[in-house]
Design a protein around this motif. Structure first.
Motif, PDB file in Angstrom:
ATOM      1  N   THR B  59    -111.527  19.719 -77.593  1.00 52.21           N
ATOM      2  CA  THR B  59    -112.529  18.926 -78.290  1.00 52.21           C
ATOM      3  C   THR B  59    -113.947  19.429 -78.052  1.00 52.21           C
ATOM      4  OG1 THR B  59    -112.511  17.449 -76.385  1.00 52.21           O
ATOM      5  CG2 THR B  59    -111.177  16.814 -78.255  1.00 52.21           C
ATOM      6  N   ARG B  60    -114.096  20.348 -77.130  1.00 52.45           N
ATOM      7  CA  ARG B  60    -115.424  20.824 -76.728  1.00 52.45           C
ATOM      8  C   ARG B  60    -116.322  19.633 -76.387  1.00 52.45           C
ATOM      9  NH1 ARG B  60    -115.538  26.033 -75.974  1.00 52.45           N
ATOM     10  NH2 ARG B  60    -117.582  25.621 -75.147  1.00 52.45           N
ATOM     11  N   THR B  61    -115.727  18.715 -75.682  1.00 52.39           N
ATOM     12  CA  THR B  61    -116.437  17.508 -75.275  1.00 52.39           C
ATOM     13  C   THR B  61    -116.172  17.241 -73.800  1.00 52.39           C
ATOM     14  OG1 THR B  61    -116.122  16.565 -77.470  1.00 52.39           O
ATOM     15  CG2 THR B  61    -116.660  15.040 -75.693  1.00 52.39           C
ATOM     16  N   HIS B 107    -113.299   3.277 -69.163  1.00 55.00           N
ATOM     17  CA  HIS B 107    -113.928   4.455 -69.765  1.00 55.00           C
ATOM     18  C   HIS B 107    -113.112   5.714 -69.527  1.00 55.00           C
ATOM     19  CE1 HIS B 107    -117.815   2.059 -69.968  1.00 55.00           C
ATOM     20  NE2 HIS B 107    -117.588   2.473 -71.177  1.00 55.00           N
ATOM     21  N   ARG B 109    -109.949   5.922 -69.236  1.00 55.92           N
ATOM     22  CA  ARG B 109    -108.799   5.875 -70.133  1.00 55.92           C
ATOM     23  C   ARG B 109    -109.210   6.245 -71.558  1.00 55.92           C
ATOM     24  NH1 ARG B 109    -104.815   2.888 -67.847  1.00 55.92           N
ATOM     25  NH2 ARG B 109    -106.326   1.326 -67.157  1.00 55.92           N
ATOM     26  N   THR B 110    -110.294   5.660 -72.013  1.00 60.37           N
ATOM     27  CA  THR B 110    -110.768   5.938 -73.366  1.00 60.37           C
ATOM     28  C   THR B 110    -111.062   7.431 -73.541  1.00 60.37           C
ATOM     29  OG1 THR B 110    -111.809   3.767 -73.360  1.00 60.37           O
ATOM     30  CG2 THR B 110    -112.454   5.269 -75.105  1.00 60.37           C
ATOM     31  N   ILE B 112    -109.856   9.942 -71.834  1.00 61.38           N
ATOM     32  CA  ILE B 112    -108.612  10.706 -71.810  1.00 61.38           C
ATOM     33  C   ILE B 112    -107.895  10.582 -73.152  1.00 61.38           C
ATOM     34  CG2 ILE B 112    -106.337  10.891 -70.750  1.00 61.38           C
ATOM     35  CD1 ILE B 112    -108.570  11.869 -68.978  1.00 61.38           C
ATOM     36  N   ASP B 113    -107.877   9.384 -73.706  1.00 60.31           N
ATOM     37  CA  ASP B 113    -107.240   9.182 -75.006  1.00 60.31           C
ATOM     38  C   ASP B 113    -107.885  10.065 -76.069  1.00 60.31           C
ATOM     39  OD1 ASP B 113    -105.643   7.353 -73.830  1.00 60.31           O
ATOM     40  OD2 ASP B 113    -106.463   5.592 -74.831  1.00 60.31           O
ATOM     41  N   ARG B 114    -109.180  10.300 -75.914  1.00 59.22           N
ATOM     42  CA  ARG B 114    -109.865  11.162 -76.879  1.00 59.22           C
ATOM     43  C   ARG B 114    -109.707  12.621 -76.557  1.00 59.22           C
ATOM     44  NH1 ARG B 114    -114.460   8.965 -79.458  1.00 59.22           N
ATOM     45  NH2 ARG B 114    -113.988   6.799 -79.557  1.00 59.22           N
ATOM     46  N   ARG B 115    -108.980  12.889 -75.537  1.00 59.28           N
ATOM     47  CA  ARG B 115    -108.663  14.274 -75.157  1.00 59.28           C
ATOM     48  C   ARG B 115    -109.907  15.121 -74.914  1.00 59.28           C
ATOM     49  NH1 ARG B 115    -104.571  11.544 -75.148  1.00 59.28           N
ATOM     50  NH2 ARG B 115    -102.502  12.264 -75.806  1.00 59.28           N
ATOM     51  N   THR B 139    -106.117  17.143 -65.946  1.00 61.31           N
ATOM     52  CA  THR B 139    -107.395  17.107 -66.652  1.00 61.31           C
ATOM     53  C   THR B 139    -108.473  17.694 -65.745  1.00 61.31           C
ATOM     54  OG1 THR B 139    -106.768  15.066 -67.779  1.00 61.31           O
ATOM     55  CG2 THR B 139    -109.101  15.629 -67.789  1.00 61.31           C
TER      56      THR B 139
END
Lengths: 338, 338
Positions: B59-61, B107, B109-110, B112-115, B139
């Motif tokens: 995701t480059r995030t 946060h 979890r959120t 991580i869900d967004r990868r 991760t």
DNA sequence: CGACGCCGTGGAATCGATTACACGGATGAT
DNA sequence: ATCATCCGTGTAATCGATTCCACGGCGTCG
């Protein structure tokens, strides 16, 4: 990382059934549901939000572009925005423009590329063509604090005119006649508005606002310092400096201190935006407080309304004057609510 | 919104070719390239980051989970983190834990869900099982400022022991003997470390640190206020209060002011973390400054190294004492760099 | 007793990109 | 002249979800 296929295999059902369970679709047997849930648990499965967003064409994410995170006013705004968004089931991605239009555009572009569901913007400038295109392009958008006249989107902001009037009256009552202002960038609505209200109220009291008493700032501390130095170098320096935001007030404070002047005897200071530290400066600083939490909530709700097809409302809330000792007079030590 | 298919149709080529042009793949003819670029321009096409992320599995995030955005130290850290990340081609999503472990987990979890590609964390507590799982789960993760002993990931932080030693020596030199500290939560490394260093240095000077002189805070202003009130109510109150972060110092200032005490004559105050406002309080506050920008840069680089397969480095940078007038003595008005 | 409808389920299309593989044509080597 | 190579390009699989549609089984109603 486990995918929905792995869960389906583990539970001995199809991916469709797994998806139904996860989205609590009604027609799934109790047996299938428990099997799927067990598989989810066993594999530690978490749905991939990226894949979900691609399919559903929504990210449940809001973009918030603010002009400067280091400004406590915006930090607080951001905090409350996230809080309200979370309550409504959205995440927030913050883009910090640092008062630089090109950085603002960068963040807007990045956020659009990520297909955020909506955009909350406090524009750092008069509005790039990009911002126009985005608004016209159908991305739900709401302005908060500052806005851009030509663009037709809901605006959530504080109205400072009443509080500025109170401030000018307060200063006048204390005997001050030579009032100066450090303005924000002319390209921002808040920048103009505050100067205009100030000028108007002074005129109402029969006072002039010479150009030399209008400092041009950019909402950053350094500009407040420069403007103040210029005021103090005048043959007839002002008796009061009103900074249009808290960072420029900090810069003004720097300049006053560097000159070795006493406040409020030698010079008085007031600021737009109230922050916790203003209680503890020497002396405590008179300021105009915005209802930050309410603004944030109203802005998020307006944006959510827009996204979810309801009719959004523009909201204007009054700011209020908080008198402290930086302008003179004997005032009990008051503080803004936090 | 136009997709790659629309661009392909407009340019009269296949989607593969469009993709190649956009990713500057070498084998594309000059002619195809110009046609594609023209089509992109004509349609105002922007690649869908969601689809791209799904396919490329990146995701480059970066996720940044901090304990409290309203703390100027963390705000500044966040700002520099974003700056460095942007320079390296990453976006940053900030999660504000508000010093609440369950919000911190939310946060994480959120994110991580967004990868997100990697996680930068300044843990609000001793570390949930979730954090452990995430670190173990592969991760990429880096701790910044605070860390958690059992978890083996790079740590980027400031070492305050030298500065605390300087502070204690400074206080001792001014004749102070009864020193109190407002500690951070025992679950945080920075909380413990600062108390330990303080206690150690006092012992070195032959001074005791009675339990009554150790206030238990939570890095929030209110706790600093409470702890200070308790100190001041003692039969023999301390001569100096050292707050382990800037917000608790603000609370201490509130309490001192509420009691009508003079600083530094009646009581002295020092704080960990230096912020611009400390120059302007009455009196200016002696503080320990962290090299925030350098920490942020080092943390982002370590995380990028981890993500991109290089070997990351843990980094520890020294904090330094900035002496002002809040502890007594005649000191020229110094300020930290900003 | 037969037809109809509903329910639970699975197969497969789809979102918008990237990329492995195949293919045709041009080029160069022998 | 022939064959291998390379280049530019297109077709199609793929990432991980959601969701439309079809299908089989069962209950209900006429």
């Amino acid at each position: 990382m486990a995918s929905i296929k792995d869960v389906a295999a583990e539970a001995g059902v199809s991916v469709a059934t797994v998806s139904r369970v996860l989205n609590s679709h009604p027609s799934v047997s109790e047996e299938a549901r428990t099997r799927v849930l067990a598989a989810v648990e066993a594999l530690g499965y978490r749905p991939n939000a990226v894949a979900r967003s691609l399919r559903t064409a929504q990210t449940r994410t809001l973009g918030l572009v603010i002009s400067d995170v280091l400004n406590p006013y915006f930090t607080e705004l951001a905090r409350f925005v996230e809080e309200e968004a979370r309550a409504l089931g959205y995440s927030v991605i913050i883009g910090n423009a640092d008062e630089r239009p090109e950085l603002q555009d960068h963040h807007i572009r990045t956020l659009i590329d990520r297909r955020i569901d909506g955009l909350l913007v406090s524009p750092a400038d008069g509005g790039s063509s990009l911002m126009r295109d985005v608004a016209l392009g159908g991305t739900p958008m709401v302005f908060v604090d500052r806005w851009i006249p030509g663009i037709d989107v809901p605006v959530v902001r504080a109205d400072g005119t009443g509080a500025v009037k109170d401030l000018v009256a307060h200063l006048h009552g204390l005997g001050h006649r030579r009032l100066a202002i450090i303005a924000g960038p002319a390209a921002t609505t808040t920048g103009n508005e505050r100067v205009e209200a100030f000028r108007e109220d002074m005129r109402g009291l029969g006072l002039a606002l010479p150009d030399a008493y209008i400092g041009q700032g950019d909402f950053q501390a350094a500009s407040g310092r420069r403007a103040t130095e210029r005021f103090l170098a005048l043959a007839e320096p002002p008796e009061v400096v009103f900074a249009a935001d808290n960072l420029m007030a900090l810069g003004a404070l720097d300049a006053i201190r560097a000159r070795g002047l006493r406040m409020p005897d030698d010079i008085a200071l007031a600021a737009f935006d109230d922050i916790p530290w203003f209680v503890h400066t020497d002396p405590p600083i008179t300021a105009i407080a915005q209802p930050t939490a309410d603004l944030a909530r109203a802005a998020v709700r307006a944006l959510a309304d827009l996204i979810e097809g309801r009719t959004p409302q523009s909201v204007t809330l009054p700011a209020r004057l908080v008198v402290r000792r930086s302008c003179g007079g004997a005032v009990t030590n008051q503080r803004s609510d936090r």
